[in-house]
Design an enzyme around this catalytic site. Structure first.
Site, PDB file in Angstrom:
ATOM      1  N   HIS A 133      41.613  -0.687 -16.652  1.00  0.00           N
ATOM      2  CA  HIS A 133      41.347  -1.735 -17.646  1.00  0.00           C
ATOM      3  C   HIS A 133      39.957  -1.574 -18.282  1.00  0.00           C
ATOM      4  O   HIS A 133      39.823  -1.071 -19.386  1.00  0.00           O
ATOM      5  CB  HIS A 133      41.456  -3.117 -17.013  1.00  0.00           C
ATOM      6  CG  HIS A 133      42.866  -3.516 -16.688  1.00  0.00           C
ATOM      7  ND1 HIS A 133      43.878  -3.481 -17.610  1.00  0.00           N
ATOM      8  CD2 HIS A 133      43.430  -3.973 -15.545  1.00  0.00           C
ATOM      9  CE1 HIS A 133      45.010  -3.898 -17.062  1.00  0.00           C
ATOM     10  NE2 HIS A 133      44.762  -4.197 -15.799  1.00  0.00           N
ATOM     11  N   ASP A 134      38.931  -2.034 -17.571  1.00  0.00           N
ATOM     12  CA  ASP A 134      37.606  -2.132 -18.205  1.00  0.00           C
ATOM     13  C   ASP A 134      37.019  -0.756 -18.540  1.00  0.00           C
ATOM     14  O   ASP A 134      36.315  -0.600 -19.546  1.00  0.00           O
ATOM     15  CB  ASP A 134      36.650  -2.920 -17.301  1.00  0.00           C
ATOM     16  CG  ASP A 134      37.065  -4.386 -17.207  1.00  0.00           C
ATOM     17  OD1 ASP A 134      37.986  -4.790 -17.935  1.00  0.00           O
ATOM     18  OD2 ASP A 134      36.460  -5.113 -16.403  1.00  0.00           O
TER      19      ASP A 134
END
Ligand SMILES: [Ca+2]
Length: 318
Positions: A243-244
């Protein structure tokens, strides 16, 4: 060197992204700001201070607000990130590193004013701090170099939501903040589930990072074990979504992604609350809700093999 402010709610994948950013060539982390989200603001801030110690980041840390622009913050996502937000790994309850005097939004405004046209913001949490910075000083809009956010989902590659069938967590945690950020005329790129759920990091790669990444790599391997279990038990998959770190990957090499341009709205009430909807620029008919809104870049495809290689090679650099 690119001056970057990282806005984050650590969070296991936040920690992985922070190390990625720290090791990225040509990046100077000029500040990190904490957001509520994966846990409470007190816990994410404590985690962020501790992560800066573990990774040797000496940039100032500014604390964000405890909840969204309207309503209450949701419960900590301990089932995803473990108790304490970092996979249950033991870290000091009182970090050595002190907090900056400014709130996160005031810090963001101050840095943009001091370094006009030079600051890139990588925001991988609720958009609340950014929205508050915008409300505090709308004059910063033309002074920001670039904003890259992890959040949202547009239905590409079968990915449309992770907290509801249409909403992603960072956006659904403060939909109004996201809608305000996406409505300002600064250069925004959205890195959402459409690509972050395509880029699956296998457990074998986490092991290799632990073996070859020094103490920081071992730390990543240790905190990731809880996250891997969550993906195995709840998502029925081996490996974990990137994700990040995908937002950091976009900063380092936008050619990893295919994109689509157009204004984006966020649904702010009803059962679809938190849904992100883009009106593609290619479609000439613009419905009223998207009129007068700036075009944003939305990532809709990713070269997963190259992204994972970039992550591995960057975080295991000496
Ligand atoms: Ca995050």
């Amino acid at each position: 060197m690119r001056k970057v402010i990282f806005d984050t709610d650590p969070g296991i994948d936040d920690a992985m992204a922070l190390l990625f950013l720290k090791k990225a060539p040509d990046v100077e982390i000029v500040g990190v700001t904490s957001s509520f989200g994966n846990s409470t603001i007190d816990i994410t801030t404590r985690n962020l201070l501790n992560l800066c110690e573990v990774f040797g980041i000496d940039a100032p840390v500014a604390k964000g607000v405890p909840g969204p622009l309207v309503g209450e913050s949701g419960a900590p996502a301990d089932h995803v990130h473990g108790e304490g937000g970092l996979g249950g790994v033991d870290l000091p309850l009182v970090p050595r590193k002190p907090l900056h005097d400014f709130s996160a939004d005031a810090f963001i405004v101050d840095m943009i004013r001091r370094h006009p046209h030079q600051i890139t913001i990588v925001a991988v949490a609720r958009m609340t701090n950014l929205a508050l910075a915008l409300r505090r000083d709308p004059g910063i809009v033309p002074l920001v170099k670039e904003i890259i956010v992890m959040g949202g989902a547009f239905g590409f590659n079968g990915h449309s939501g992770n907290v509801t069938p249409v909403a992603e967590a960072n956006i659904s945690g403060d939909p109004l903040a996201a809608d305000e950020v996406f409505g300002a005329d600064w250069p925004v790129t959205i890195v959402g589930l459409d690509v972050t759920q395509e880029a699956v990091m296998p457990p074998e790669m986490i092991d290799r990072i632990g073996r070859h990444g020094g103490p920081e790599g071992q730390f990543i391997r240790d905190i990731s074990q809880f996250y891997l279990r969550f993906h195995r038990d709840v998502e029925s998959m081996e490996g974990m979504f990137t994700h990040d770190s995908s937002a950091v990957a976009y900063l380092m090499d936008p050619s990893l992604f295919t994109t689509r341009r157009g204004p984006v709205r966020v649904v702010c009430d009803g059962i679809a609350i938190g849904q992100t909807i883009q009106k593609p620029d290619k479609k000439k008919n613009t419905p009223p809700a998207w009129q007068g809104r700036p075009s944003l870049t939305v990532c809709i495809g990713v070269d997963t093999a190259r992204l994972l290689k970039l992550y591995y090679e960057t975080v295991t650099r000496p």
